[in-house]
Design an enzyme around this catalytic site. Structure first.
Site, PDB file in Angstrom:
ATOM      1  CE  LYS A 133       0.816   1.261   4.829  1.00 51.47           C
ATOM      2  NZ  LYS A 133       1.677   2.535   4.966  1.00 51.47           N
ATOM      3  CG  ASP A 149      -1.180   0.173   7.825  1.00 49.66           C
ATOM      4  OD1 ASP A 149      -2.106   1.265   7.982  1.00 49.66           O
ATOM      5  OD2 ASP A 149      -0.018   0.634   7.674  1.00 49.66           O
TER       6      ASP A 149
HETATM    7  P1  ATP Z   1       3.424  -0.224   7.911  1.00 46.99           P
HETATM    8  O1  ATP Z   1       3.512   0.805   6.595  1.00 46.99           O
HETATM    9  O2  ATP Z   1       2.309  -0.979   8.016  1.00 46.99           O
HETATM   10  O3  ATP Z   1       3.815   0.746   9.060  1.00 46.99           O
HETATM   11  P2  ATP Z   1       5.984  -1.253   7.419  1.00 46.99           P
HETATM   12  O4  ATP Z   1       6.073  -1.385   5.995  1.00 46.99           O
HETATM   13  O5  ATP Z   1       6.533   0.059   7.705  1.00 46.99           O
HETATM   14  O6  ATP Z   1       4.610  -1.145   8.045  1.00 46.99           O
HETATM   15  P3  ATP Z   1       6.683  -3.958   7.722  1.00 46.99           P
HETATM   16  O7  ATP Z   1       7.260  -4.293   6.432  1.00 46.99           O
HETATM   17  O8  ATP Z   1       5.312  -4.393   7.600  1.00 46.99           O
HETATM   18  O9  ATP Z   1       6.622  -2.396   8.043  1.00 46.99           O
HETATM   19  O10 ATP Z   1       7.501  -4.434   8.990  1.00 46.99           O
HETATM   20  C1  ATP Z   1       7.442  -3.919  10.463  1.00 46.99           C
HETATM   21  C2  ATP Z   1       7.849  -4.961  11.513  1.00 46.99           C
HETATM   22  O11 ATP Z   1       7.192  -6.264  11.341  1.00 46.99           O
HETATM   23  C3  ATP Z   1       9.235  -5.461  10.986  1.00 46.99           C
HETATM   24  O12 ATP Z   1      10.046  -5.180  12.475  1.00 46.99           O
HETATM   25  C4  ATP Z   1       9.209  -6.898  10.677  1.00 46.99           C
HETATM   26  O13 ATP Z   1      10.270  -7.721  11.382  1.00 46.99           O
HETATM   27  C5  ATP Z   1       7.929  -7.435  11.619  1.00 46.99           C
HETATM   28  N1  ATP Z   1       7.244  -8.394  10.689  1.00 46.99           N
HETATM   29  C6  ATP Z   1       6.297  -9.476  11.081  1.00 46.99           C
HETATM   30  N2  ATP Z   1       6.111 -10.071  10.133  1.00 46.99           N
HETATM   31  C7  ATP Z   1       6.315  -9.510   8.992  1.00 46.99           C
HETATM   32  C8  ATP Z   1       6.061 -10.039   7.576  1.00 46.99           C
HETATM   33  N3  ATP Z   1       5.383 -10.930   7.198  1.00 46.99           N
HETATM   34  N4  ATP Z   1       6.556  -9.153   6.757  1.00 46.99           N
HETATM   35  C9  ATP Z   1       7.394  -8.245   6.971  1.00 46.99           C
HETATM   36  N5  ATP Z   1       7.446  -7.937   8.408  1.00 46.99           N
HETATM   37  C10 ATP Z   1       7.003  -8.350   9.186  1.00 46.99           C
END
Ligand code: ATP
Length: 306
Positions: free
Chosen positions: A25, A155
């Site tokens: 997203k 999210d």
């Molecule tokens: P958002 O935009 O929803 O805030 P993000 O894209 O910044 O999220 P993610 O990539 O979802 O962040 O990862 C956030 C944290 O979640 C990381 O510390 C990661 O280790 C943990 N995590 C747990 N499960 C997953 C997964 N399936 N994929 C990615 N990260 C994961």
């Protein structure tokens, strides 16, 4: 104590796998509103799914005595056990519906950058909920899947169907908007931002400028890409430490110089994207950014999953 095997209304055997795509997203605009009584922050903005995705292979273990989910991925530093959001989604699905397996293996081929503000973990979790609901015929409607997703992260409800939506509350109050068809280039700077630190900084700041959320909703509804580009805005950019803010601006400038109509950071960063007037312009923009050494990908917006 239940002794019967997990209920399965489908023809899956233990050897079969379920495949599902988890889309990233982007936040076209994002505002942080009031601090809620439970300590969480309210948010308001327009979210959009794009065809930049992780691929999931879910292999349920239907043996009744087996418990627990494992996760394997091409990215070594995401959790491999039940703290992975995808595994948590599988556990939650089973405890909520009584359907589906109690254990299995989820293989995630990750393309969505971790901690980039592209909602990768949330989208993986939503993909697991969708896939198990479909394959085990649990019959949960979209709203019910979104409510389940809410228990995993703010999210996740959006990622259940994706598309274009106004998100309010903690992100779980969703109003679908008309599909916005456009090409984007998504970039991942080589640093991460701390979401808790950004919220803390926002709490201390007097926010001078806020996104024009109603204007963005109107521009999306009218398919006015220039209007959307003019209103790309993310309050988290205002709260970034100086060095990170400068690094984000460098990429935004590169995107604009490479033909983007507008560019902005997504979520709590450090991902940045630009929107382009058409596919050719986006391809050319992507090529130019790569030549500058920026990690970037071409992506098109996607419709909500029915
Ligand atoms: P958002 O935009 O929803 O805030 P993000 O894209 O910044 O999220 P993610 O990539 O979802 O962040 O990862 C956030 C944290 O979640 C990381 O510390 C990661 O280790 C943990 N995590 C747990 N499960 C997953 C997964 N399936 N994929 C990615 N990260 C994961």
């Amino acid at each position: 104590m239940k002794t019967e095997p997990p209920s399965c209304h489908c023809s899956l055997t233990a050897a079969m796998s379920i495949f599902e795509t988890a889309r990233a997203k982007i936040n076209l605009c994002l505002d942080v509103t009031e601090k809620l009584p439970d300590g969480y922050h309210g948010v308001r903005g327009v979210m959009q799914s794009i065809d930049f995705s992780d691929q999931l292979e879910i292999s349920p273990d239907l043996a009744a005595d087996k418990r627990g989910w494992r996760v394997e991925s091409n990215i070594r530093y995401i959790p491999s056990g039940e703290t992975n959001l995808a595994a948590r989604a599988a556990l939650l699905f089973h405890s909520h519906t009584g359907a589906g397996p109690r254990s299995g293996l989820i293989k995630i081929k990750k393309r969505i950058p971790v901690c980039g503000g592209f909602g990768g973990g949330s989208s993986d979790a939503a993909a697991v909920l969708r896939a198990l609901n479909r394959e085990f015929a649990a019959g949960l409607g979209r709203a019910e899947l979104e409510r389940l997703g809410e228990r995993l992260g703010s999210d996740v409800p959006f990622c259940v169907a994706g598309g274009t939506a106004l998100a309010e509350g903690k992100g779980e109050k969703l109003t679908p908007l008309p599909h916005l068809d456009c090409y984007t280039v998504v970039c991942r700077p080589d640093f991460s931002c701390s979401t808790p630190e950004l919220f803390a900084a926002i709490d201390k700041m007097k926010m001078r400028i806020r996104p024009d959320v109603p204007g963005m909703v109107k521009a999306v509804a009218e398919g006015d890409l220039q209007g959307v580009a003019r209103r790309l805005f993310n309050v988290f950019e205002e709260a970034l430490p100086k060095k990170q803010a400068e690094a984000i601006w460098v990429i935004k400038d590169l995107l604009i110089d490479s033909g983007a109509l507008g560019a902005v950071m997504t979520g709590s960063g450090s991902g940045v994207f630009g929107i382009f007037p058409n596919k050719n312009a986006a391809e050319e923009g992507c090529r130019r950014l790569k030549a500058e050494g920026v990690e970037c990908h071409l992506a098109r917006t996607t419709r909500a999953i029915e």
